[in-house]
Design an enzyme around this catalytic site. Structure first.
Site, PDB file in Angstrom:
ATOM      1  N   HIS A   1       0.735  -1.132   0.264  1.00 12.23           N
ATOM      2  CA  HIS A   1      -0.238  -0.076   0.237  1.00 12.23           C
ATOM      3  C   HIS A   1       0.643   1.198  -0.189  1.00 12.23           C
ATOM      4  CE1 HIS A   1      -3.979  -2.102   1.646  1.00 12.23           C
ATOM      5  NE2 HIS A   1      -3.255  -2.581   0.594  1.00 12.23           N
TER       6      HIS A   1
ATOM      7  N   GLU B   1       0.659   3.826   1.747  1.00 13.69           N
ATOM      8  CA  GLU B   1       1.200   4.272   3.205  1.00 13.69           C
ATOM      9  C   GLU B   1       2.343   3.528   3.670  1.00 13.69           C
ATOM     10  OE1 GLU B   1      -1.998   3.436   2.274  1.00 13.69           O
ATOM     11  OE2 GLU B   1      -3.296   3.632   3.870  1.00 13.69           O
TER      12      GLU B   1
ATOM     13  N   CYS C   1      -2.345  -0.915   7.642  1.00 12.21           N
ATOM     14  CA  CYS C   1      -1.486   0.466   7.402  1.00 12.21           C
ATOM     15  C   CYS C   1      -1.896   1.307   8.745  1.00 12.21           C
ATOM     16  CB  CYS C   1      -1.971   1.394   6.200  1.00 12.21           C
ATOM     17  SG  CYS C   1      -1.357   0.393   4.554  1.00 12.21           S
TER      18      CYS C   1
ATOM     19  N   CYS D   1      -6.174   1.037   5.976  1.00  8.12           N
ATOM     20  CA  CYS D   1      -6.575  -0.178   6.140  1.00  8.12           C
ATOM     21  C   CYS D   1      -6.145  -0.637   7.434  1.00  8.12           C
ATOM     22  CB  CYS D   1      -6.273  -1.425   4.978  1.00  8.12           C
ATOM     23  SG  CYS D   1      -4.457  -1.636   5.176  1.00  8.12           S
TER      24      CYS D   1
END
Length: 162
Positions: A79, A81, A120, A117
């Site tokens: 991801h 992040e 993250c 999420c």
């Protein structure tokens, strides 16, 4: 011409970063900023050296009809992040702000109700990031105090999604 406010400026940067994403579902860009200095950026993509979903032409989670926010262990990508956090040193991230912008791959519309999420969120907490600002449209955004994620631990309730 009216000057762009600073928050939307950094969200614009995150939006540009998202254009490097390789996901067939959603592409996010993340920018970590501290004291008006960009610390790092990240976008959605497979780990270095591995093939991206855009190269393969298939998304496993999409093929299996897995809902948004669930079963990320099946995803090929890292991801945005996480990639931004990986690229920064923790001492620079402590007290920083993470700007996040996401778009739907098929329509290029902003992702509705976007947020980090659960995986993250844990990384953001441990990185020492203080705030997350999430883009909703070209000018609107939400500001999230990361300390709220510590107190409101969705993993205790077994909540899926975001």
């Amino acid at each position: 011409m009216k000057r762009r406010d600073k928050t939307n400026y950094y969200l614009d940067l995150a939006d540009v970063v998202s254009k490097r994403g390789t996901c067939l579902r959603r592409n996010f860009g993340a920018v970590i900023v501290k004291n008006d200095e960009v610390i790092s950026t990240g976008y959605v993509g497979a780990p270095r050296g591995r093939k991206n979903c855009s190269d393969l032409g298939v998304c496993v989670r999409q093929k299996m009809q897995i809902p948004r926010g669930e079963r990320y262990e099946l995803c090929r990508s890292v991801h945005a992040e996480a990639n931004a956090i990986i690229s920064a040193s923790r001492d620079k991230m402590i007290g920083s702000t993470l700007y996040l912008s996401g778009r739907e791959a098929e329509t290029n519309e902003y992702v509705r109700n976007a947020c980090c999420c659960s995986m993250c969120k844990r990384m953001v907490i441990n990185a020492g990031i203080e705030r997350v600002i999430v883009r909703d449209d070209d000018t609107s955004y939400r500001v999230i105090d990361v300390s709220e994620w510590i107190g409101d631990d969705e993993s205790l309730q077994g909540t899926f999604g975001y």
